[in-house]
Design a protein around this motif. Sequence first.
Motif, short mmCIF file in Angstrom:
data_model
loop_
_atom_site.label_atom_id
_atom_site.label_comp_id
_atom_site.label_asym_id
_atom_site.label_seq_id
_atom_site.Cartn_x
_atom_site.Cartn_y
_atom_site.Cartn_z
N ASP A 40 34.87 44.93 34.42
CA ASP A 40 35.84 43.87 34.60
C ASP A 40 37.22 44.38 34.16
N PRO A 41 38.22 44.34 35.05
CA PRO A 41 39.53 44.92 34.68
C PRO A 41 40.22 44.15 33.56
N ILE A 42 39.85 42.89 33.36
CA ILE A 42 40.52 42.10 32.31
C ILE A 42 39.79 42.26 30.97
N THR A 43 38.49 42.03 30.96
CA THR A 43 37.76 42.08 29.68
C THR A 43 37.31 43.50 29.31
N GLY A 44 37.14 44.35 30.32
CA GLY A 44 36.63 45.71 30.06
C GLY A 44 35.12 45.75 29.96
N ILE A 45 34.46 44.60 30.13
CA ILE A 45 32.99 44.54 30.03
C ILE A 45 32.36 45.17 31.28
N THR A 46 31.37 46.04 31.04
CA THR A 46 30.69 46.70 32.17
C THR A 46 29.34 46.04 32.43
N LYS A 47 29.11 45.73 33.71
CA LYS A 47 27.80 45.22 34.14
C LYS A 47 27.22 46.24 35.12
N PHE A 48 25.91 46.18 35.30
CA PHE A 48 25.26 47.12 36.20
C PHE A 48 24.45 46.35 37.24
N PHE A 49 24.32 46.96 38.42
CA PHE A 49 23.51 46.37 39.48
C PHE A 49 22.47 47.39 39.90
N LYS A 50 21.30 46.88 40.25
CA LYS A 50 20.22 47.79 40.62
C LYS A 50 19.41 47.22 41.78
N GLY A 51 19.17 48.07 42.76
CA GLY A 51 18.29 47.71 43.87
C GLY A 51 18.79 46.57 44.74
N GLY A 52 20.07 46.23 44.62
CA GLY A 52 20.62 45.12 45.39
C GLY A 52 19.99 43.80 44.99
N THR A 53 19.40 43.77 43.81
CA THR A 53 18.68 42.55 43.43
C THR A 53 18.84 42.12 41.98
N LEU A 54 19.27 43.02 41.10
CA LEU A 54 19.42 42.63 39.69
C LEU A 54 20.82 42.95 39.16
N GLU A 55 21.33 42.02 38.36
CA GLU A 55 22.59 42.24 37.64
C GLU A 55 22.22 42.41 36.17
N ILE A 56 22.52 43.57 35.64
CA ILE A 56 22.07 43.89 34.27
C ILE A 56 23.25 43.86 33.32
N GLU A 57 23.07 43.13 32.24
CA GLU A 57 24.15 43.03 31.26
C GLU A 57 23.62 43.38 29.88
N PHE A 58 24.43 44.12 29.14
CA PHE A 58 24.09 44.46 27.76
C PHE A 58 24.94 43.59 26.85
N LEU A 59 24.30 43.02 25.85
CA LEU A 59 24.95 42.05 24.98
C LEU A 59 24.73 42.43 23.52
N VAL A 60 25.55 41.85 22.65
CA VAL A 60 25.31 42.02 21.20
C VAL A 60 25.42 40.64 20.56
N ARG A 61 24.92 40.55 19.32
CA ARG A 61 25.10 39.27 18.63
C ARG A 61 26.53 39.21 18.10
N GLU A 62 27.09 38.03 18.12
CA GLU A 62 28.44 37.81 17.60
C GLU A 62 28.42 38.09 16.11
N LEU A 63 29.38 38.86 15.63
CA LEU A 63 29.41 39.20 14.21
C LEU A 63 30.45 38.35 13.48
N GLY A 64 30.13 37.96 12.26
CA GLY A 64 31.06 37.22 11.40
C GLY A 64 31.59 35.96 12.07
N ALA A 65 32.92 35.79 12.01
CA ALA A 65 33.53 34.60 12.58
C ALA A 65 33.62 34.67 14.10
N GLY A 66 33.17 35.78 14.65
CA GLY A 66 33.21 35.93 16.10
C GLY A 66 34.47 36.64 16.55
N SER A 67 34.44 37.08 17.79
CA SER A 67 35.57 37.83 18.31
C SER A 67 35.86 37.40 19.74
N ILE A 68 37.16 37.24 20.04
CA ILE A 68 37.53 36.88 21.42
C ILE A 68 37.35 38.13 22.30
N GLU A 69 37.64 39.26 21.69
CA GLU A 69 37.53 40.53 22.40
C GLU A 69 36.07 40.94 22.53
#
Lengths: 105, 221
Positions: free
Chosen positions: B83-112
């Motif tokens: 994503d050009p705005i957030t910089g978050i990378t997602k992956f697509f596989k086999g024309g059928t799945l959208e794969i996203e890697f996530l983390v737990r929000e730390l402390g008070a949280g982050s907008i970034e």
Amino acid sequence: MIIGGEKVSIIKSILEEEYERLERMKKAYSVKIASLPKGSIQEKKIRNHVYYYWVYREGGQTINKYLEDDEALILRRKIEQRKKFEKEIQSIDEDFKIIRRAIRV
Amino acid sequence: MNKQQEVFYETLQALNQIGILKHFMLIGSWAEFAYEQDYLRNFEANLQTRDLDFLLRNLALPKEKINLKQVLEDNYDFVASTDPITGITKFFKGGTLEIEFLVRELGAGSIEPYHARGLGIKVEGLRNMELLLDNPISCRIKDIEVIVPSPHAYALHKLLINKRRKPEKRSKDIRSVVKVLEAIKQIPGEVSFLRVLFDSLPPKQKKAIELVCDEQKIELI
């Protein structure tokens, strides 16, 4: 408890979300395909040695470009990927049709 | 396995071969597929959608840095999109799945978004993931072991976050919870674990879960 009308609204919202996901997917695949080489790799055997050529069309002309062995290996992989992704984008289009019919976008 | 399930399995295979699958917890609707395959008897997973979510269990891992985008694109035919705005990378596989890697929000949280340095990508942070991360189990999909939250934690977590979900997602989640709880109750001893887990939650979280159960007429235990 989930009852009739609510079940339909759950399915509709899932399909709408899936539609948006397909749009993102198609965009990403289109960008990737555009970055990969077209054409094919042709092999010519001359005096027991295999020579590799990248064959593609440009401006109505067929271009034959000689490749070193290692270049041919890399290019072949990229061309294969392009063909694979082109097939996958066709399957994305099929899924679009199905979801469109279901939610009448 | 249908085509989508095969692509899911290929994704697990890729992450396993790279040596990073152990750092993730499979969450979302695909965790239910794992329960169906290897944990809950007579359980039929809810509809699997095209989103496949992996929660990075520790943002500092893997220690050995890899360029995940390059490895998955070049060697395993994934398509990456940043994503050009957030910089978050997602992956697509086999024309059928959208794969996203996530983390737990730390402390008070982050907008970034968070920078997963070991993977070389930016990932989104999610709140209230502790309940899932603190209760892992391992499920076998064909020959691959994948970490998922225990179904007990999965159901309690869905109830806990229910009020914060979009209305249409709330109903879908409740449907999942009902099915998972039904399956848990069929296995001797599992209800007592559900009770122990529920009792271990902070009073505020227990109250939030009880409120949703009352509203939805769900008998938790």
